[in-house]
Design an enzyme around this catalytic site. Sequence first.
Site, short mmCIF file in Angstrom:
data_model
loop_
_atom_site.label_atom_id
_atom_site.label_comp_id
_atom_site.label_asym_id
_atom_site.label_seq_id
_atom_site.Cartn_x
_atom_site.Cartn_y
_atom_site.Cartn_z
N GLU A 57 30.00 88.51 75.62
CA GLU A 57 30.73 88.12 74.41
C GLU A 57 30.35 88.91 73.15
O GLU A 57 29.81 88.33 72.20
CB GLU A 57 30.55 86.62 74.16
CG GLU A 57 30.94 85.74 75.33
CD GLU A 57 30.98 84.25 74.97
OE1 GLU A 57 30.49 83.87 73.90
OE2 GLU A 57 31.54 83.47 75.76
N GLU A 69 32.44 82.39 82.57
CA GLU A 69 32.07 81.11 81.96
C GLU A 69 33.31 80.26 81.76
O GLU A 69 34.36 80.76 81.33
CB GLU A 69 31.42 81.27 80.58
CG GLU A 69 29.99 81.74 80.60
CD GLU A 69 29.39 81.88 79.20
OE1 GLU A 69 29.78 81.11 78.30
OE2 GLU A 69 28.56 82.77 79.02
C1 FCB Z 1 29.47 80.87 75.19
C2 FCB Z 1 28.11 81.49 75.43
C3 FCB Z 1 27.19 80.61 76.24
C4 FCB Z 1 27.33 79.15 75.91
C5 FCB Z 1 28.78 78.74 75.90
C6 FCB Z 1 29.01 77.28 75.61
O1 FCB Z 1 30.02 81.42 74.04
O2 FCB Z 1 28.23 82.71 76.10
O3 FCB Z 1 25.88 81.10 76.06
O4 FCB Z 1 26.68 78.88 74.72
O5 FCB Z 1 29.50 79.50 74.99
#
Ligand code: FCB
Length: 454
Positions: free
Chosen positions: A167, A357
């Site tokens: 990210e 994620e």
């Molecule tokens: C993302 C991050 C991760 C976590 C999630 C909820 O932005 O990559 O580390 O904090 O959000």
Amino acid sequence: MTRPFLDFPRDFVFGVATAAYQIEGAHDEGGRTPSIWDTFSHTPGKTWKGHTGDVACDHYHRYPKDIALMKELGIRAYRLSIAWPRMVPERGVKNQQGIDFYKHLLTALHEAEITPAVTLYHWDLPQWLDDLGGWLNRDVTEHFAEYAELVHRELGDLIPRVITHNEPWCSSFLGYALGVHAPGHTDWREAFTAAHHILLSHGRAVQAYRAAGGSGEVGITLNFTWIDPASTQPEDVAAAERVAGFSNRWFIQPVFSGTYPTDVAALVESRFGAMDFVKAGDLDVISTPVDFLGVNYYTRNVVAHQPNGDWLQVRHVAPPKEAQTEMGWEIHPESLYRLLHWIERNYTKGTPLYITENGAAFDDAVEDGAVHDVRRIDYVADHLAAAQRFIAEGGRLKGYYLWSLLDNYEWAFGYSKRFGIVHVDYETQARTVKDSARWYSGQIAHQHAAPTAE
Ligand code: FCB
């Protein structure tokens, strides 16, 4: 428990994800030096109740048990990150204790038949590099390439899938413009400079990895927020396009098409000055082909035009309360489906995608040794259904890593947000398997019992 399991192609990867600073703890052990997150979290007023990652889930000491728990749940893929300051605690110094820690951890994963995917940078820049200017200093891209090479040399055999960055949007904009993440700066020009250097370091790391003979898959993880306009009025539609340009296109376009979006670039230059930090040849490096794209998706935003608002001239429309997670993020699985198609059609064009994620924070409580997190099961099942539809329509999506294995340190929110499928009691470090973990475990078992290969 209530949700039926879904059918996915036989080779689809179901995993869970974490990141070093959020779970490891042991901040001053094993030769590790501080990262920018140690400095930031120890600065009064920066994080919820002053929480830090000093101890977190104490995974540094408890990893054998955490791996045993994953195995028990049938989890076969795990995305983790390496803490750069454990590997390179000072300029030009490699730390054998740090290397050994990850060697043991990765070996234990393989022994448990859990395939690791390793993120090189999940936001914990060594403080010694920040002292040299951090991501504002172009030389840091060189240091990152060297670090990538070091990881490959020392641990490469154990890492079949490498993610350079997690990210970049957050590392640069939350860290250098909005000041809510380390290093806590508040300057948009800096933020765009940092973003460029992070992308450049990604390209250099991919090249370094390939030059060193890396035989695994290498890619990058970007975060995406689907953006919808608040109405069909042309000014709201244009506002949504600006925000989407800033949130999504700014990162994926250079990586896959080798250009910055001209509409956003024009805005950036008019507001924050010439992008003279972009040097000849940089975009060729940034667009070095990758083996996959990691997609982090949690939510969508609805935006409206707002003259005299922020530099994008927009305002966000709050989602209905009942559709929000504990983060205030709207639950909107349909947008994952739309996003995957948008990414593939415009950018990746067949390069494999992984959802690296996806997950949700809810206010979970342990009752009689159980956590009945029904809303998390619904969240995951609905997003998996969206992913399944994309695959059924020919989309090239190869895996899904649920965020997160454990409740953990949610950055500036400290320990106040619980994303885990396993509950952590931070007083005792006791782990309690939530209902969502049992459901996910069932989904994985269902997957592996699938009769036919596809
Ligand atoms: C993302 C991050 C991760 C976590 C999630 C909820 O932005 O990559 O580390 O904090 O959000």
